[in-house]
Design an enzyme around this catalytic site. Structure first.
Site, PDB file in Angstrom:
ATOM      1  CG  ASP A  55      -2.096   1.232   1.238  1.00  0.00           C
ATOM      2  OD1 ASP A  55      -1.764   2.263   0.785  1.00  0.00           O
ATOM      3  OD2 ASP A  55      -3.041   0.591   1.951  1.00  0.00           O
ATOM      4  CB  ILE A  56       1.590   4.075  -2.227  1.00  0.00           C
ATOM      5  CG1 ILE A  56      -0.003   4.525  -2.296  1.00  0.00           C
ATOM      6  CG2 ILE A  56       1.808   3.403  -3.502  1.00  0.00           C
ATOM      7  CD1 ILE A  56      -0.569   5.568  -3.461  1.00  0.00           C
ATOM      8  CB  ALA A  79      -4.840   7.275  -7.723  1.00  0.00           C
ATOM      9  CE1 TYR A 149      -9.242  10.557  -9.132  1.00  0.00           C
ATOM     10  CE2 TYR A 149     -10.549  11.602 -10.579  1.00  0.00           C
ATOM     11  CZ  TYR A 149      -9.646  10.863 -10.253  1.00  0.00           C
ATOM     12  OH  TYR A 149      -8.620  10.483 -11.449  1.00  0.00           O
ATOM     13  CE  LYS A 153      -5.451  10.922  -9.230  1.00  0.00           C
ATOM     14  NZ  LYS A 153      -4.309  10.197  -9.548  1.00  0.00           N
ATOM     15  NE  ARG A 216     -17.536  13.558 -17.449  1.00  0.00           N
ATOM     16  CZ  ARG A 216     -18.534  14.333 -17.435  1.00  0.00           C
ATOM     17  NH1 ARG A 216     -18.690  15.396 -18.294  1.00  0.00           N
ATOM     18  NH2 ARG A 216     -19.101  14.310 -16.068  1.00  0.00           N
ATOM     19  CG  LEU A 275     -22.925  15.903  -4.795  1.00  0.00           C
ATOM     20  CD1 LEU A 275     -23.645  17.361  -5.134  1.00  0.00           C
ATOM     21  CD2 LEU A 275     -22.968  15.443  -3.826  1.00  0.00           C
ATOM     22  N   GLY A 276     -21.438  16.091  -8.156  1.00  0.00           N
ATOM     23  CA  GLY A 276     -20.026  16.208  -8.401  1.00  0.00           C
ATOM     24  C   GLY A 276     -19.650  15.708  -9.900  1.00  0.00           C
TER      25      GLY A 276
HETATM   26  P1  NAD Z   1      -7.419   1.467 -11.485  1.00  0.00           P
HETATM   27  O1  NAD Z   1      -8.133   1.412 -10.503  1.00  0.00           O
HETATM   28  O2  NAD Z   1      -7.801   0.396 -12.624  1.00  0.00           O
HETATM   29  O3  NAD Z   1      -5.930   1.418 -11.278  1.00  0.00           O
HETATM   30  C1  NAD Z   1      -5.421   1.846  -9.809  1.00  0.00           C
HETATM   31  C2  NAD Z   1      -4.541   1.126  -9.448  1.00  0.00           C
HETATM   32  O4  NAD Z   1      -3.871   1.388  -8.355  1.00  0.00           O
HETATM   33  C3  NAD Z   1      -5.045  -0.502  -8.940  1.00  0.00           C
HETATM   34  O5  NAD Z   1      -4.192  -1.372  -9.562  1.00  0.00           O
HETATM   35  C4  NAD Z   1      -5.226  -0.543  -7.526  1.00  0.00           C
HETATM   36  O6  NAD Z   1      -5.246  -1.748  -7.091  1.00  0.00           O
HETATM   37  C5  NAD Z   1      -3.850   0.397  -7.221  1.00  0.00           C
HETATM   38  N1  NAD Z   1      -3.937   1.152  -5.975  1.00  0.00           N
HETATM   39  C6  NAD Z   1      -5.039   1.676  -5.437  1.00  0.00           C
HETATM   40  N2  NAD Z   1      -4.785   2.220  -4.197  1.00  0.00           N
HETATM   41  C7  NAD Z   1      -3.698   1.623  -3.731  1.00  0.00           C
HETATM   42  C8  NAD Z   1      -2.842   1.844  -2.824  1.00  0.00           C
HETATM   43  N3  NAD Z   1      -3.136   2.414  -1.553  1.00  0.00           N
HETATM   44  N4  NAD Z   1      -1.482   1.306  -2.631  1.00  0.00           N
HETATM   45  C9  NAD Z   1      -0.789   0.563  -4.080  1.00  0.00           C
HETATM   46  N5  NAD Z   1      -1.770   0.413  -4.952  1.00  0.00           N
HETATM   47  C10 NAD Z   1      -2.806   0.711  -4.949  1.00  0.00           C
HETATM   48  O7  NAD Z   1      -7.665   2.812 -12.330  1.00  0.00           O
HETATM   49  P2  NAD Z   1      -6.913   3.673 -13.757  1.00  0.00           P
HETATM   50  O8  NAD Z   1      -8.276   3.867 -14.359  1.00  0.00           O
HETATM   51  O9  NAD Z   1      -6.122   2.669 -14.405  1.00  0.00           O
HETATM   52  O10 NAD Z   1      -6.274   4.658 -13.020  1.00  0.00           O
HETATM   53  C11 NAD Z   1      -4.779   4.699 -13.020  1.00  0.00           C
HETATM   54  C12 NAD Z   1      -4.360   6.358 -12.992  1.00  0.00           C
HETATM   55  O11 NAD Z   1      -4.881   7.140 -13.643  1.00  0.00           O
HETATM   56  C13 NAD Z   1      -5.199   6.817 -11.340  1.00  0.00           C
HETATM   57  O12 NAD Z   1      -4.216   7.753 -10.541  1.00  0.00           O
HETATM   58  C14 NAD Z   1      -6.225   7.630 -11.920  1.00  0.00           C
HETATM   59  O13 NAD Z   1      -6.499   8.839 -10.729  1.00  0.00           O
HETATM   60  C15 NAD Z   1      -5.491   8.161 -13.181  1.00  0.00           C
HETATM   61  N6  NAD Z   1      -6.751   8.794 -14.067  1.00  0.00           N
HETATM   62  C16 NAD Z   1      -7.511   7.784 -14.591  1.00  0.00           C
HETATM   63  C17 NAD Z   1      -8.482   8.297 -15.649  1.00  0.00           C
HETATM   64  C18 NAD Z   1      -9.459   7.266 -16.381  1.00  0.00           C
HETATM   65  O14 NAD Z   1     -10.254   7.848 -17.057  1.00  0.00           O
HETATM   66  N7  NAD Z   1      -9.416   5.975 -16.108  1.00  0.00           N
HETATM   67  C19 NAD Z   1      -8.710   9.545 -15.773  1.00  0.00           C
HETATM   68  C20 NAD Z   1      -7.918  10.599 -15.280  1.00  0.00           C
HETATM   69  C21 NAD Z   1      -6.736  10.065 -14.315  1.00  0.00           C
END
Ligand code: NAD
Length: 314
Positions: A55-56, A79, A149, A153, A216, A275-276
């Site tokens: 966990d980060i 995240a 969120y 960020k 979007r 919402l949001g």
């Molecule tokens: P996702 O949920 O598939 O990937 C997130 C990964 O982070 C998962 O593998 C999860 O297990 C891991 N994770 C979560 N909390 C953690 C923790 N505390 N410690 C270690 N690992 C942890 O989501 P995604 O869509 O692949 O998103 C990846 C990144 O891109 C994120 O930072 C997200 O905010 C950003 N993002 C995504 C989108 C989108 O449209 N999908 C848009 C803007 C930004």
């Protein structure tokens, strides 16, 4: 190059891991598998990637891994990504997205103070800009998040700047549009394309929140991965939008997916707006062209076809 990808077992992260391995990099994935899946990394682990399950928020564990790996580049994607959860539990969202990012930056600095890893941070466009009249939205528009969120960020982005100023670290924040493509979780909260594909495949009706006219900037995951690779290789800093400059409505997505489904596609059902959620979002991509030499390649109709076909088996 030695690379480390936090969130590498997730939707976007696992595509990035595949691309890094394909160009010959060594890759360590840091992920707690809270929303990511080990199955997303099946090929990558066989090809030599290493998964460190942690966990980060655990700064000591993260610091040990980064110190042992000594990565040249860290792609920070782990995240809390659920907008609604960020509203119901903003403190949890802050711990994961702000404290987690500070831990990543501090681990990079401590592992090699003389030459810290470059950090590429995955930020967000729409959720940071909020409802703005300036569309497509350039990076110069003042942030106005409408959910915790986007706020977390944005705050994390500012820590990147702080570590640049304090320690001369090389960092960049990429503000993604709405990313879609294969491996996105069709059962998840976010990711309207994956959810609709999943519903249609199961013979269900896509559920639209609001009137479906909200727009979007949908970006295909393979295009986004190219932006991440370029960001890792460059020394550009600051924030850079990664989007297509095209607005697509939820109704247009449903229409295109119904076309791909063929005759008998279930009609969408409508539910109250949530919402949001913002009305319109579209990102200006000029800076990405200037500093990264990047622009998106995949038209939405084609990206939806690739996604719909890839999700066929899920
Ligand atoms: P996702 O949920 O598939 O990937 C997130 C990964 O982070 C998962 O593998 C999860 O297990 C891991 N994770 C979560 N909390 C953690 C923790 N505390 N410690 C270690 N690992 C942890 O989501 P995604 O869509 O692949 O998103 C990846 C990144 O891109 C994120 O930072 C997200 O905010 C950003 N993002 C995504 C989108 C989108 O449209 N999908 C848009 C803007 C930004």
């Amino acid at each position: 190059m030695r690379t480390l990808v936090t969130g590498g077992a997730g939707f976007i992260g696992s595509h990035l891991v595949d691309a890094l391995l394909a160009r010959g990099d060594s890759v360590t994935v840091v992920d707690d598998l809270s929303s990511g899946r080990k199955s997303n990394l099946e090929g990558a682990l066989q090809a030599g990637a290493v998964l460190e399950r942690l966990d980060i928020r655990d700064a000591d564990a993260l610091g040990s891994v980064v110190a042992a790996v000594e990565p040249e580049a860290i792609f920070h994607l782990a995240a809390q990504v659920d907008v609604r959860l960020s509203l119901s539990d903003p403190a949890l969202d802050a711990r994961l997205n702000i404290e987690g990012t500070v831990n990543v930056l501090e681990a990079a600095r401590a592992a090699n103070p003389a030459r810290p890893a470059r950090v590429v941070f995955s930020s967000t466009g729409g959720a940071i800009y909020g409802d703005t009249d300036v569309l497509p939205t350039p990076e110069t528009v003042a942030p106005l998040p409408m959910a915790a969120y986007g706020q977390s960020k944005y705050c994390a982005e500012r820590y990147l700047g702080l570590f640049d100023r304090l320690y001369g670290m090389s960092t960049i924040a990429l503000r993604f549009g709405n990313v879609y493509g294969p491996r996105q979780d069709p059962h998840g909260e976010a990711g309207v394309v994956a959810i609709f594909c999943g519903r249609l495949r199961a013979g269900g009706r896509p559920k639209i929140f609001g009137d479906g006219r909200q727009t979007r900037d949908y970006i295909y995951v393979a295009d986004l991965v190219q932006a991440l690779l370029r960001a890792g290789d460059s020394d550009a800093g600051g924030v850079v939008n990664i989007g297509t400059e095209e607005e697509t409505s939820v109704l247009a997505i449903v229409d295109r997916l119904a076309e791909l489904h063929g005759p008998g596609a279930p009609e969408p059902e409508f539910a109250p707006a949530r919402l949001g959620e913002i009305e319109r979002s579209c990102l200006a991509a000029g800076r990405a062209g200037e500093v990264l030499g990047w622009r998106s390649q995949t038209a939405i109709a084609e990206g939806l076809r690739l996604t719909y076909e890839a999700l066929a088996g899920t």
